[in-house]
Structure formats: C-alpha cells, structure tokens
Scaffold this motif. Structure first.
Motif, PDB file in Angstrom:
ATOM      1  N   ASP A  75       0.908  -1.191  -0.095  1.00 55.95           N
ATOM      2  CA  ASP A  75       0.087  -0.107  -0.149  1.00 55.95           C
ATOM      3  C   ASP A  75       0.555   1.173   0.030  1.00 55.95           C
ATOM      4  O   ASP A  75       0.589   2.210  -0.684  1.00 55.95           O
ATOM      5  CB  ASP A  75      -0.931  -0.034   1.235  1.00 55.95           C
ATOM      6  CG  ASP A  75      -2.051  -0.865   0.998  1.00 55.95           C
ATOM      7  OD1 ASP A  75      -2.410  -1.582   0.038  1.00 55.95           O
ATOM      8  OD2 ASP A  75      -2.704  -1.185   1.990  1.00 55.95           O
ATOM      9  N   ALA A  76       1.786   1.141   0.687  1.00 55.53           N
ATOM     10  CA  ALA A  76       2.749   2.557   0.980  1.00 55.53           C
ATOM     11  C   ALA A  76       3.482   2.774  -0.453  1.00 55.53           C
ATOM     12  O   ALA A  76       3.623   3.803  -0.857  1.00 55.53           O
ATOM     13  CB  ALA A  76       3.808   2.309   1.885  1.00 55.53           C
ATOM     14  N   HIS A  86      -7.306   9.029  -2.151  1.00 54.53           N
ATOM     15  CA  HIS A  86      -6.562   8.641  -0.882  1.00 54.53           C
ATOM     16  C   HIS A  86      -5.121   9.285  -0.767  1.00 54.53           C
ATOM     17  O   HIS A  86      -4.736   9.784   0.337  1.00 54.53           O
ATOM     18  CB  HIS A  86      -6.546   7.080  -0.784  1.00 54.53           C
ATOM     19  CG  HIS A  86      -7.732   6.486  -0.775  1.00 54.53           C
ATOM     20  ND1 HIS A  86      -8.339   5.387  -0.881  1.00 54.53           N
ATOM     21  CD2 HIS A  86      -9.063   6.993  -0.165  1.00 54.53           C
ATOM     22  CE1 HIS A  86      -9.420   4.995  -0.704  1.00 54.53           C
ATOM     23  NE2 HIS A  86     -10.014   6.028  -0.487  1.00 54.53           N
ATOM     24  N   ALA A  99      -3.322   9.375   2.931  1.00 57.67           N
ATOM     25  CA  ALA A  99      -3.221   8.090   3.349  1.00 57.67           C
ATOM     26  C   ALA A  99      -2.204   7.351   3.064  1.00 57.67           C
ATOM     27  O   ALA A  99      -1.558   7.552   1.953  1.00 57.67           O
ATOM     28  CB  ALA A  99      -4.497   7.606   2.929  1.00 57.67           C
ATOM     29  N   ARG A 100      -1.802   6.444   3.979  1.00 53.73           N
ATOM     30  CA  ARG A 100      -0.529   5.648   3.640  1.00 53.73           C
ATOM     31  C   ARG A 100      -1.145   4.079   3.605  1.00 53.73           C
ATOM     32  O   ARG A 100      -0.431   3.330   2.888  1.00 53.73           O
ATOM     33  CB  ARG A 100       0.721   5.630   4.701  1.00 53.73           C
ATOM     34  CG  ARG A 100       1.101   6.877   4.614  1.00 53.73           C
ATOM     35  CD  ARG A 100       1.793   7.245   3.482  1.00 53.73           C
ATOM     36  NE  ARG A 100       3.021   6.570   2.896  1.00 53.73           N
ATOM     37  CZ  ARG A 100       3.642   6.832   1.904  1.00 53.73           C
ATOM     38  NH1 ARG A 100       3.148   7.431   0.649  1.00 53.73           N
ATOM     39  NH2 ARG A 100       4.583   5.647   1.627  1.00 53.73           N
ATOM     40  N   SER A 101      -2.043   3.752   4.441  1.00 55.01           N
ATOM     41  CA  SER A 101      -2.570   2.372   4.156  1.00 55.01           C
ATOM     42  C   SER A 101      -3.933   2.444   4.512  1.00 55.01           C
ATOM     43  O   SER A 101      -4.571   3.345   4.798  1.00 55.01           O
ATOM     44  CB  SER A 101      -1.772   1.602   5.379  1.00 55.01           C
ATOM     45  OG  SER A 101      -2.457   2.258   6.706  1.00 55.01           O
ATOM     46  N   SER A 103      -5.732   1.233   6.636  1.00 54.55           N
ATOM     47  CA  SER A 103      -6.107   1.683   8.224  1.00 54.55           C
ATOM     48  C   SER A 103      -5.623   2.824   8.651  1.00 54.55           C
ATOM     49  O   SER A 103      -5.957   3.038   9.982  1.00 54.55           O
ATOM     50  CB  SER A 103      -5.329   0.598   8.899  1.00 54.55           C
ATOM     51  OG  SER A 103      -4.114   0.511   8.799  1.00 54.55           O
ATOM     52  N   ASP A 104      -5.490   3.778   7.845  1.00 49.08           N
ATOM     53  CA  ASP A 104      -4.850   5.120   8.172  1.00 49.08           C
ATOM     54  C   ASP A 104      -6.307   5.589   8.761  1.00 49.08           C
ATOM     55  O   ASP A 104      -7.320   5.677   8.397  1.00 49.08           O
ATOM     56  CB  ASP A 104      -4.363   5.894   6.945  1.00 49.08           C
ATOM     57  CG  ASP A 104      -3.546   7.149   7.368  1.00 49.08           C
ATOM     58  OD1 ASP A 104      -3.984   7.753   8.108  1.00 49.08           O
ATOM     59  OD2 ASP A 104      -2.660   7.062   6.864  1.00 49.08           O
TER      60      ASP A 104
END
Length: 412
Positions: A174-175, A275, A280-282, A284-285
């Motif tokens: 994701d990152a 995103h 956002a980075r993931s 779940s951020d």
C-alpha cells in the motif's frame, strides 16, 4: 493480461467490422502495455507497434502497412490519425490492407484557456472531452483505470484503497502504491499548472487537486475553494473543467424534481488518487475513518456501477436484459432534510432502481431513504455494503454486496 481483458475484447470485436479504432486513455492507465499485448496476440495476423512522433513514425507506419495485418500506434497525434484514415480508405482490410489501433492519451481540452484567465466554465456535468472524439471514420473506445469488474470481486478492498491505475494496483504494498500516486498527482499538477508567471503554480495545482478530493460527494464549491487557495472562482472552475477533460472526475446529476437539490455531485473517478491526495498511507490510516471513508466508499461504488454499465457491451461484460435498451442514466437524490439516495438508475425519465452505499451492514434502511424512494416512485431499493449478503431490510430495501449490485446494474 488483467488490465486489458475487457478492452481488448472490445477492440477486437470492433476491428472485425472496422479498419480503424481509436483508444482514448487516461494517463497511467496502461495504454502502452495494452497495445503491446494486442500486437503480440493479434488474431488478424502479424502486428506492428509504432512508438514515436512524426515524421519518422509516419514513414514507419506507411512501410508497416505493406506487411502488417494490424498496426498499433502508441500515443498517436492528428497527423498519424489522418495518415491511418487515408491508408484505410485506399487499402481497406478486406482488400489486404492493415487494421489500425490508434492510442491517444487524454489531455486537457484544447479550448481550455490557461488557469488564470477569465471566462465561464461549462455547465456542471456537461462533457468537455473532445480531444479524442471519433469523427465517424472509426470507433472510439475509452481505456480507463482498471475496474472492479476486471480486477475481480475478491480484490475489492485492495482496489478501493489503491485505485485502478496499474502502477498503484500492482505495487508491492500500500505504501508503494501511495508513493506512485503522489508522484502521479505531481505529474498532473505539472500538466495543469499555468505556464504564465502570474498564474497558478504547481503547488497551487496540487492544492486544487487535494480540494477536489476533500470535496467529493457534494456539489463542488468553487468560490470557497478559491478563497481558501487565494485564487478566483473562474480559475477553480476551469481547473475542474480540465480535470473532467482528462477523464479524472465524474459528475452525478440530481434527480430532476423539486424534492431534490439541483447541483451535481462531484467525484474523483479513482479513489486511490483521492486517498493519496488526502495523505493516506494504508487502508487502516486514521485519515480514512469516519466521514472520509464513507464518502470514499460512496464515490467508489458510484464509479464501479458506472464502469460496469459502460462496459456491458464488451464481450466479457454482463449482458443487458434487452440488447436494444439504452443504457441507464445515473442520478442521485437528496431531500431538504438530508435524506439521500446515493444512486438512481433510470431510463426514459423513469427510475429503475436506487441504492444507498454504506461501509457496514445494518439492520434497517437509512432514515428518510424510504420516504424519498416512495416520493420518487422507486420500486427496487438497495443498501450496498462492501461484502453485504442478500437480505431484506426495512422499507422495501435489500442489502447487497457491491459486486452483486454492479452485476445487476449492468443488466438493467
């Protein structure tokens, strides 16, 4: 190849009846890979892929047409299009000539002035993507980011967070996907920034992109964004117009009744880009909790339903109930008290179905949605969750997962 499954079928089907097909592509959506794969697996005979610009590419194209059954041109310009059109007229495929696939990347409309100049933006929701329109000589097919239909329902969570640009979707994690998309946003900003010293700079363009991402799901307020960014409202309106020309945003018009608000909702078509612009980075951020996640899911669901409807005529897409029925029109409805139907599918001014998009299952339909559906005369009603299971709710609503809902939408 995953990114070309449906679009390749559409191209091949069109080339059976036509000598020339244009493929209009969003930047980063995999046009080069698509054309390479098409040439390698050409069902018509030897294929040649041409990359480059005139005059060298023109000479190669003429030479290739003598020996190739399929000629694909990556990022063709108007001169190459005219040349292919002329060759198709003098040596049609049924007389031994080649078939042509001309890839053309979407760019801001030529009529769009620099961002700092005056003038009115088009009516919200009005198409302004004339840079690659078909002129009747062939067929134009849109290659947009990978859809959920192509990626498969099992990839829903990944596809929602990363979006459908291949560079992000196929990233290692994701990152890395967000890194790619932030770089993509930077390239967009470079393209959209003004070339004049007194116009919006790259940083201004990035800020405007972020403002669009933060304003999804409602009518975009150009005046408010202009005040925040120190620009003028016409500047912001023209910026949004150019995003539309690039195929990056979708307007969803309000249902045309007095009970609904009249201004269109604006959505980014790729939520991975949204995103990244929000930081956002993931998945779940914390930035994607609460309201932001709910709006992103709504935007994602609207786009995937629209993409499924657009793709329903391709070989691999779900078939409509009636091949002669026009495609459904898409709307939303919102009453003055805040009750909303996030998507209405209609044909001929009559609603076929409506949907409310929720991130989590519930035991009842949203308050007020049933009343609004009653007033608009919508019979088929759905609450759509990421992985909802079919079950009845209150006020005539049925809960469904998104994959099943877009399958139904493509068949109406």
């Amino acid at each position: 190849m995953l990114i070309s499954r449906a679009i390749t079928s559409a191209i091949i089907a069109s080339l059976k009846n036509r000598d020339l097909v244009q493929v209009a592509a969003t930047s980063g959506s995999g046009l080069s890979t698509l054309l390479s794969g098409l040439v390698e697996r050409s069902p018509f005979g030897r294929g040649i892929l041409i990359r480059g610009s005139l005059p060298r590419a023109a000479a190669e194209l003429v030479a290739a047409s003598e020996s190739a059954a399929l000629v694909a041109v990556d990022d063709a310009d108007e001169s190459l299009f005219a040349l292919a059109l002329g060759l198709s007229a003098t040596r049609p495929a049924d007389a031994g000539g080649p078939r042509f696939v001309l890839g053309r990347r979407r760019r801001p409309a030529a009529s769009a002035r620099p961002l700092q100049t005056g003038g009115r933006a088009p009516a919200a929701g009005a198409p302004d993507d004339k840079d690659y329109e078909d002129d009747g000589a062939g067929e134009s097919i849109a290659l947009d980011p990978l859809s959920l239909f192509e990626a498969g329902p099992g990839s829903l969570k990944k596809h929602w967070f990363r979006g459908g640009l291949p560079g992000a979707y196929f990233a290692a994690d994701d990152a890395s996907a967000m890194d790619y998309l932030q770089g993509y946003a930077g390239r967009l900003a470079d393209e959209l920034a003004s070339r004049r010293s007194d116009g919006p700079r790259r940083a201004d363009a990035l800020a405007l992109l972020a403002a669009v991402a933060a304003g999804q799901g409602r009518a975009f307020n150009a005046s408010a964004a202009a005040v925040e960014l120190g620009a003028t409202a016409p500047t912001v309106e023209r910026f949004v117009r150019r995003l539309q020309a690039l195929g990056l945003i979708r307007y969803l018009n309000a249902w045309p009744t007095a009970a609904a608000r009249s201004r269109p909702r604006l959505y980014l078509r790729d939520q991975g880009l949204a995103h990244a612009l929000l930081g956002a980075r993931s998945a779940s951020d914390a930035i994607l909790h609460g309201h932001e996640a709910a709006v992103s899911w709504q935007a994602y669901a609207v786009e995937q339903a629209a993409a499924a409807i657009d793709a329903r005529d391709t070989l691999d897409a779900p078939l409509p109930a009636s091949a002669s029925a026009p495609r459904p029109e898409l709307y939303y409805a919102e009453s003055p008290d805040g009750a909303a139907l996030d998507l209405i599918l209609a044909r001929g001014g009559r609603p076929l179905a409506c949907a409310v998009f929720k991130r989590f299952p519930s035991q009842a339909a949203p308050r007020g949605a049933g009343n609004l559906a009653d007033r608009l005369g919508v019979g088929r009603r759905f609450v759509v969750c990421p992985e909802g299971r079919p079950r009845p709710l209150t006020r005539g609503f049925v809960e469904l997962g998104l994959a099943r809902f877009i399958e139904l939408a493509a068949g109406w």
